[in-house]
Design an enzyme around this catalytic site. Structure first.
Site, PDB file in Angstrom:
ATOM      1  N   GLU A 179       0.852  -1.515  -0.929  1.00  0.00           N
ATOM      2  CA  GLU A 179      -0.344  -0.112  -0.387  1.00  0.00           C
ATOM      3  C   GLU A 179       0.706   1.927  -0.733  1.00  0.00           C
ATOM      4  O   GLU A 179       0.977   2.386  -0.705  1.00  0.00           O
ATOM      5  CB  GLU A 179      -0.981  -0.489   0.979  1.00  0.00           C
ATOM      6  CG  GLU A 179      -1.825  -1.228   1.505  1.00  0.00           C
ATOM      7  CD  GLU A 179      -2.687  -1.509  -0.197  1.00  0.00           C
ATOM      8  OE1 GLU A 179      -2.469  -0.628  -0.789  1.00  0.00           O
ATOM      9  OE2 GLU A 179      -2.826  -2.654  -0.002  1.00  0.00           O
ATOM     10  N   HIS A 216       2.425   2.067  -3.493  1.00  0.00           N
ATOM     11  CA  HIS A 216       2.020   2.140  -4.428  1.00  0.00           C
ATOM     12  C   HIS A 216       1.525   3.860  -3.997  1.00  0.00           C
ATOM     13  O   HIS A 216       0.925   4.850  -4.888  1.00  0.00           O
ATOM     14  CB  HIS A 216      -0.496   2.146  -4.340  1.00  0.00           C
ATOM     15  CG  HIS A 216      -0.746   0.914  -4.793  1.00  0.00           C
ATOM     16  ND1 HIS A 216      -0.542   0.778  -6.281  1.00  0.00           N
ATOM     17  CD2 HIS A 216      -1.844  -0.360  -3.986  1.00  0.00           C
ATOM     18  CE1 HIS A 216      -1.080  -0.697  -6.274  1.00  0.00           C
ATOM     19  NE2 HIS A 216      -1.664  -0.778  -4.757  1.00  0.00           N
TER      20      HIS A 216
HETATM   21  N1  TRP Z   1      -5.966  -1.152  -4.461  1.00  0.00           N
HETATM   22  C1  TRP Z   1      -5.885  -2.328  -3.014  1.00  0.00           C
HETATM   23  C2  TRP Z   1      -4.468  -3.004  -3.549  1.00  0.00           C
HETATM   24  O1  TRP Z   1      -4.242  -2.706  -3.511  1.00  0.00           O
HETATM   25  C3  TRP Z   1      -7.334  -3.268  -3.526  1.00  0.00           C
HETATM   26  C4  TRP Z   1      -8.371  -2.330  -2.745  1.00  0.00           C
HETATM   27  C5  TRP Z   1      -9.019  -2.614  -1.557  1.00  0.00           C
HETATM   28  C6  TRP Z   1      -9.721  -2.862  -3.372  1.00  0.00           C
HETATM   29  N2  TRP Z   1      -9.586  -2.776  -2.027  1.00  0.00           N
HETATM   30  C7  TRP Z   1     -10.508  -3.202  -2.461  1.00  0.00           C
HETATM   31  C8  TRP Z   1     -10.302  -3.173  -4.576  1.00  0.00           C
HETATM   32  C9  TRP Z   1     -12.013  -3.233  -2.352  1.00  0.00           C
HETATM   33  C10 TRP Z   1     -11.523  -3.493  -5.190  1.00  0.00           C
HETATM   34  C11 TRP Z   1     -12.676  -3.138  -4.045  1.00  0.00           C
HETATM   35  O2  TRP Z   1      -4.769  -4.049  -3.641  1.00  0.00           O
HETATM   36 ZN    ZN Z   2      -2.473  -3.097  -4.547  1.00  0.00          ZN
END
Ligand code: TRP
Ligand code: ZN
Length: 892
Positions: A302, A305
């Site tokens: 995270e 990201h």
């Molecule tokens: N972007 C998140 C990750 O780091 C993924 C994610 C978290 C997600 N909660 C979510 C995707 C709910 C769809 C729905 O991987």
């Molecule tokens: Zn991710």
């Protein structure tokens, strides 16, 4: 011909947004029965747009009023339907103000603004923001957000959102307000808000350019003792991203919040990451070693990201792997640097082969960059995440570390603040390295797992060794013909005296993978040969070192070849892979013996390899543990499904028999190694201790499966354990092998000791859901009525029902179909409560074509689901795609 499902969205239909939103001001008034949201959007129409209407997405919203430039619109000036607000005419530049009422208390889908315990929290990826207010809810609309939160002071002393806290003040005797501002423009999916009664731990990080960042992890008061590891992991990740990618953090504060009800692992909201409590909270008392490693890698994921996802984001959701594949690759490099690189690689390869290859061979197969979908939430898949990371890793292998770094620098610099595509990523890599990746791009557009068939020839008189490689890729839905991939095939040759030094040539490069030099063959045609001169004897080829590409590889190894690789190869992955192949051969032979009624015996070479592994303490204990782990029933089923269908009962019976036989044959070695590996120092989740515990508990599990007398040893370990890894390993051994009274007694004892820790209760559910005895189904049903179990909590559902369907094959695939019916009825209920969780839980049924003697029952369960009224798009898409004609579908 195009997919004719209603509501299908296509990548080729992408159009840039008609409007941009430069500023977004949100005002939340939170109360016990609803929330009122006022949003003010500074909007401007793009120059090339002629239409003057405006359509904003919105779902489950009660519109209270809408104003344009301060004037409230009348009913004729706009239209509201189930998923949008259409304003018939707006000026080129204007301010839109919408007041909406939402009901977080009733939001069981956990998407948008919802309640988790006493908290308000949000989850907006992928399309949850439209459940908060009307908006251009797409990642290529990026805006600067200011967020005002009003709530009752006593219940919600902590009010958080993205960016920096601007002001807080008291509104009246009961309510207060916080105003947050995030200077970085971002898409709505990165918005976050949290309100609740939370405590925090705080630390600081000094960036490379000497800025001080305040770090906080917000949790319930009772969990303050479980934040240390996440905080240390965060600081390590921040330092690592500076050192390895030159990426610094860009706000003055970084907050993490733990919540109990969460659909996935965690979410990278700008400056305010929200975590599933199970992916952030840990301490040795309640968390296993695997749990510690998961926390470290998800915290890092995270955090990473922030650059690969937030500063540079996705243009549209078909580009999801742009951020996820790259970020999984980055967190994998990080974990590898923090722990054991070989074991990390083995774990990755195992996950890919067991689960991603199955996805790629099934009805939901899709490219890393999908071309169409009904519900984007269904595309947070192993293909997009894990195979996507492998694709980035192959670029790294093909370019080499230095060029790859130049490529990532160029990518971040060129696209900072933009919403871009996978194509932009590949082009930056090409531009920085001069390597042509034209053909490599097939990895993004073609689904299916490539297969390599390798043959060799040795000419003794010419001392010449020739490897001939053929590649192919099976058809997948909508893709029948596939031009060849570019496949980096890392390899070496094992001679009598050990690994041979290989010459370089145009097609054979020397590359470093995990600190070792390998030859890398660039396989890019349907059939090609690679020639090695000056080879003194017929070598054993060591192929796909470091799992250099996500492919299936076929080469006819003799069992002696496999033993030679297991013992003598310089690459840890190949040694492990050889052990797996040998075990698979032995299991297959045993299976044939069982079927034909012969007496079953196991190849002595396997036993003697085990003796060697157990007695060589110069080897990394974690790698030995992996090498002693037999291929899982799930993986064996995946392999068998390609050879006419899996017989789950036979697989289980034979694998169990091999565990028992091996355990008996090497009992003495297991027992002495078990003794030697005891740790007398305080618990630490470091690589060395983790390795020892892993091998020691592997020994224990074989001992217990070989002889009931060792149940006492397990019981002793359970009682004496100073940490959850040792305790739960012993518990599992007893639960799987003990008589009813012993098993039930210890499970009850565990529950009574740990019922106050929800994360431990989930592990307790997990152990029970996986017990392969014939009471499993009724046990799972009983646990579903247990006071601890709540269908609204995704962690509970995954621990109990998910584990049953994915890790208890003999019971999920019961011959009376009761396992399928159980899953079907849970999915039906969850379809109303939480569609994202329902459609994920359903996935094991989609592999109905793989199971011998079960196909009809599994398909019938899918058909029952298909006939349900009010199917969510999530469940509808999975059910309808798994029922359509078999894989080689028509061209799109
Ligand atoms: N972007 C998140 C990750 O780091 C993924 C994610 C978290 C997600 N909660 C979510 C995707 C709910 C769809 C729905 O991987
Ligand atoms: Zn991710």
């Amino acid at each position: 011909m195009r997919d004719d499902n209603p509501g299908t969205i296509h990548l080729e239909d992408y159009r840039p947004p008609a409007y941009q939103i430069s500023r977004t001001d949100l005002h939340f008034e939170l109360s016990e029965d609803c929330a009122v949201v006022t949003s003010t959007l500074q909007l401007q129409r793009e120059e090339d747009q002629s239409k003057d209407s405006l359509q904003l997405q919105g779902e489950q919203l009660e519109l209270l009023s809408v104003k344009v430039d301060g004037r409230e619109l009348t009913g004729e000036e706009y239209r509201v339907d189930d998923d949008a607000l259409l304003i018939h005419t707006v000026p080129v530049r204007c301010a839109i103000e919408c007041r909406t009422r939402i009901r977080p208390q009733e939001n069981t889908a956990l998407s948008g603004l919802y309640r988790s315990g006493g908290l308000f929290c949000t989850q907006c990826e992928a399309e949850g923001f439209r459940r908060i207010t009307y908006y251009l809810d797409r990642p290529d609309v990026m805006s600067v957000f200011t967020v005002t939160v009003d709530a009752e002071q006593r219940r919600y002393p902590v009010l958080l959102s993205n960016g920096n806290l601007k002001e807080t003040f008291v509104l009246d005797e009961s309510r207060h307000r916080a105003i947050w501002h995030d200077p970085h423009p971002k898409p709505a999916y990165l918005f976050a808000l949290v309100a609740g009664d939370l405590a925090y731990v705080e630390d600081h990080f000094r960036t490379a350019s000497h800025r001080d960042i305040r770090l906080r992890i917000y949790v319930e008061e009772k969990d303050l003792d479980k934040c240390g590891h996440a905080m240390e992991s965060l600081k390590r990740a921040m330092r690592w991203d500076e050192e390895v990618y030159g990426r610094e953090y860009d706000l003055d504060i970084f907050n993490i919040v733990a919540v109990d009800d969460f659909n996935m692992g965690a979410m990278e909201n700008k400056g305010l990451n929200i975590f599933n409590a199970s992916c952030v909270l840990c301490n040795p008392e309640v968390t296993t070693d695997a749990g510690f490693q998961r926390v470290e890698s998800i915290v890092a994921h995270e955090y990473f990201h922030n650059w690969s996802g937030n500063r540079v984001t996705c243009r549209d959701w078909f580009q999801l792997s742009l951020k996820e594949g790259f970020t999984v690759f980055r967190d994998g490099q990080f974990s590898s640097d923090m722990g054991s690189p070989t074991v990390k690689r083995i774990e990755d390869a195992n996950l890919l082969r067991t689960a991603q290859f199955a996805e790629d061979a099934g009805p939901m197969a899709h490219p890393v960059r999908p071309e169409s979908c009904i519900e984007i939430n269904n595309f947070y898949t192993l293909t997009v995440y894990e195979k996507g990371a492998e694709v980035v890793r192959m670029i790294h292998t093909l370019l080499g570390a230095e060029s790859f770094r130049r490529g990532s620098d160029l990518y971040f610099e060129r696209h900072d603040g933009q919403a871009v595509t996978c194509e932009d990523f590949v082009r930056a890599m090409e531009d920085a390295s001069g390597v042509d990746l034209t053909q490599f791009r097939n990895w993004y557009s073609q689904a299916g797992t490539p297969e390599l068939d390798i043959n060799d020839e040795y000419d003794a008189s010419a001392r010449r060794y020739t490897l001939t490689v053929e590649q192919s890729c099976p058809p997948t839905p909508g893709q029948s013909e596939k031009p060849p991939f570019v496949i980096p095939l890392a390899m070496g040759l094992l001679g009598r005296e050990g690994n041979l030094a290989l010459p370089s040539s145009e097609r054979i490069r020397q590359t470093e993978i995990g600190n070792k030099t390998h030859a890398v063959l660039t396989v890019d045609r349907l059939r090609q040969s690679f020639i090695f001169e000056g080879i003194p004897d017929r070598p054993v080829p060591s192929l796909l070192r470091g799992f250099s590409a996500p492919v299936r590889l076929r080469y006819h190894y003799s069992r002696d070849d496999l033993c030679a690789l297991m013992r003598g190869d310089s690459d840890g992955f190949v040694r492990w892979d050889a052990a797996q192949s040998l075990a698979i051969e032995v299991l297959t032979e045993m299976g044939q013996q069982v079927v034909s009624g012969e007496s079953v015996d196991i190849d002595a070479r396997l036993t003697s390899a085990w003796v060697d592994l157990l007695n060589d303490d110069s080897l990394d204990a974690a790698m030995v543990a992996e090498m002693l782990r037999l291929p899982s029933e799930e993986y064996l089923a995946e392999l068998a499904s390609r050879r006419g269908g899996a017989d789950v009962d036979l697989i289980h019976q034979v694998r169990d028999a091999l565990c028992l036989q091996l355990g008996r044959s090497v009992q003495g070695d297991l027992l002495s190694r078990y003794g030697d590996l005891a740790i007398d120092r305080p618990y630490k989740p470091d690589a060395q201790q983790i390795a020892r515990r892993s091998l020691r508990n592997t020994c224990l599990s074989y001992l217990v499966s070989s002889d009931a007398a060792f149940l006492d040893l397990a019981t002793e370990q359970y009682r004496a354990a100073s940490n959850m890894t040792d305790r739960i390993s012993a518990l599992r051994a007893i639960a799987f092998h003990g008589e009813d009274d012993l098993r039930d007694g210890i499970l009850e004892n565990f529950y009574q000791n740990w019922r106050h820790e929800v994360l431990v209760v989930n592990q307790w559910l997990q152990v029970q859901a996986a017990i392969p005895d014939d009471q499993a189904l009724s046990r799972v049903e009983a646990l579903m009525s247990h006071a601890e179990f709540d269908l609204h909590n995704p962690n509970n559902v995954r621990a109990l029902v998910g584990t049953f369907a994915n890790q208890n094959p003999v019971n999920f695939h019961r011959s009376d179909g009761a396992g399928y019916r159980l899953l079907g009825s849970v999915v039906t209920e969850l379809n109303r409560i939480n569609p994202q969780i329902a459609s994920r839980l359903l996935l094991p049924l989609t592999r109905w074509r793989n199971y011998r003697g079960r196909k009809d029952m599994m398909r019938a369960e899918l058909e029952r689901l298909a006939a349900q009224p009010d199917l969510s798009p999530d469940v509808f898409e999975i059910v309808s795609k798994s029922l359509r004609e078999s894989a080689p579908a028509r061209m799109n």
